[in-house]
Design an enzyme around this catalytic site. Structure first.
Site, PDB file in Angstrom:
ATOM      1  CG  ASN A  68     -35.711  53.153 -29.561  1.00  0.00           C
ATOM      2  OD1 ASN A  68     -36.525  52.294 -29.263  1.00  0.00           O
ATOM      3  ND2 ASN A  68     -35.926  54.445 -29.324  1.00  0.00           N
TER       4      ASN A  68
ATOM      5  CB  SER B  80     -41.282  49.753 -27.508  1.00  0.00           C
ATOM      6  OG  SER B  80     -40.424  50.834 -27.807  1.00  0.00           O
TER       7      SER B  80
ATOM      8  N   GLY C 281     -45.987  49.939 -26.167  1.00  0.00           N
ATOM      9  CA  GLY C 281     -45.352  50.710 -27.214  1.00  0.00           C
ATOM     10  C   GLY C 281     -45.896  52.115 -27.293  1.00  0.00           C
TER      11      GLY C 281
ATOM     12  CE1 TYR D 132     -37.551  49.455 -23.788  1.00  0.00           C
ATOM     13  CE2 TYR D 132     -37.430  51.516 -25.016  1.00  0.00           C
ATOM     14  CZ  TYR D 132     -37.990  50.269 -24.823  1.00  0.00           C
ATOM     15  OH  TYR D 132     -38.996  49.822 -25.648  1.00  0.00           O
TER      16      TYR D 132
END
Length: 390
Positions: free
Chosen positions: A188, A76, A329, A186
């Site tokens: 993606n 991330s 990430g 959160y």
């Protein structure tokens, strides 16, 4: 000891030699390996200069340490690159933060209340295509991921190609978590939409725009936008996944896999040196006009203790009362850390590798490893005696 640039580029600098003048950092990464990780490589830039080192092993059964400037899947941290690119296009007048994302991407039928800002800030409420865990403990799966059921379905499909539009449409087929702008979650999905925005308004691929505005100007030769390619440049440490098959546990090398299952939510490849160069340049004002950088680093409440979110970055309070700009990430079998003081002068970048599994067995050790490194680098001499780092 002076570390030369050529030594770093080769990625072969001995960890012991690199750590001669910073034994506390070398001890920290050794302790992280002892807590259950295969390998750690760490890079620190601060008032004492540059330090790089590694501990553990680069692959199971081997003895070589991880390369100190090896390539890694940065998960991330990709979001920070992508958010920076969006804001650069805002500076060029190609996008507006508070315009409805549907104006740029009408083909998806997005809720018109969702703005570009909400995508970057994770306040859109859109379902996360890699799966959602709700407050009552309910889990709703999206595409097969390493942490769903036994993980075997992901293993069997790890070279499958997903297109960004496919991931977005899957997310939009699920109920939103909340009304746009009324919460933080959160997802993606937000950053896959950001990729599609970039490509729509420029007429070029994400990789081309990333090269034009970030990778080229900063000379980030070790950073790759892979799209659906499973390859990772050498040198690199290996990553592994343990799963159950026919009643037995199997551990396989998954260093090569198709990252399109996470897309712009976390597919890029980089090195600790490139991540240092990037985050230092970003918060140091070299990539964005001051007003847009300020917007990027303005914290929005997340509900996570001492950690709020801006536009593609977390704004975190340290144990000693300071502030760091960060994004980490986590990817299957590996993670990258990227931290900087708000002035870009002191940075910490690291890569951690382990044997992963569907149960996320490393889940407790990972935040402890993060905290250990952040405290060593950002709370060392600056720690308030009344609030000792721990």
């Amino acid at each position: 000891m002076t570390i030369t640039r050529s030594d770093q580029d080769k990625g072969t600098l001995p960890a012991a030699a690199a750590g001669q003048d910073r034994p506390e950092l070398h001890k920290a990464i050794e302790e992280i390996v002892e807590s259950g990780f295969l390998g750690v490589s760490l890079r620190v830039h601060d008032e004492r200069g540059e330090w790089v080192g590694s501990a553990g092993v680069a692959e199971l059964g081997g003895t070589a340490k991880p390369p100190v400037n090896g390539h890694a899947r940065i998960g991330s941290n990709t979001k920070t690159f992508t958010a920076t690119l969006v804001l650069q296009l805002v500076a060029e007048g190609k996008l507006e933060l508070d315009t409805s994302a549907a104006d740029y991407l009408p083909e998806f039928g997005l809720d018109r209340r969702i703005t570009v800002r909400m995508l970057l800030q994770h306040t859109s409420g859109l379902f996360n295509f890699t799966g959602e865990v709700y407050d009552d403990g309910t889990i709703v799966h999206g595409i097969p991921v390493p942490y769903s059921t036994t993980g075997k379905e992901w293993v069997d499909n790890r070279f499958h190609t997903y297109r960004p539009e496919e991931l977005v449409r899957l997310a939009l087929s699920k109920p939103a978590r909340f009304e746009p702008g009324t919460g933080w979650s959160y997802a993606n999905t937000n950053y896959v939409l950001a990729r599609l925005l970039i490509e729509k308004v420029t007429g070029r691929s994400l990789a081309e725009e990333m090269q034009r505005l970030i990778l080229g100007p900063l000379g980030l030769s070790g950073t790759v936008v892979p799209d659906a390619s499973p390859e990772i440049p050498a040198p690199h440490a290996h990553i592994y996944y343990r799963h159950e098959e026919d009643g037995q546990h199997k551990t396989i090398d998954i260093t090569r896999y198709n990252p399109s299952w996470v897309s712009t939510g976390g597919d890029m490849i980089s090195t600790t040196r490139d991540l240092h160069t990037f985050i230092s340049a970003l918060v140091g004002g070299k990539l964005l006009p001051a007003a847009l950088l300020a917007e990027m680093c303005t914290p929005h409440a997340t509900g996570i203790p001492n950690m709020d979110y801006g536009l593609g970055v977390f704004v975190q309070k340290t144990d000693c009362g300071g502030t760091v700009i960060t994004h980490n990430g986590g990817n299957v079998g590996s993670a990258t850390l990227m931290y900087s003081t708000p002035d870009g002068i002191k940075t910490l970048t690291a890569v951690l590798n382990w044997v992963d599994d569907a149960a996320m067995s490393i889940a407790t050790a990972f935040p402890n490893a993060q905290q250990k490194l952040v405290n060593k680098v950002f709370c060392g001499k600056q720690a308030d005696p009344a609030r000792p780092a721990h």
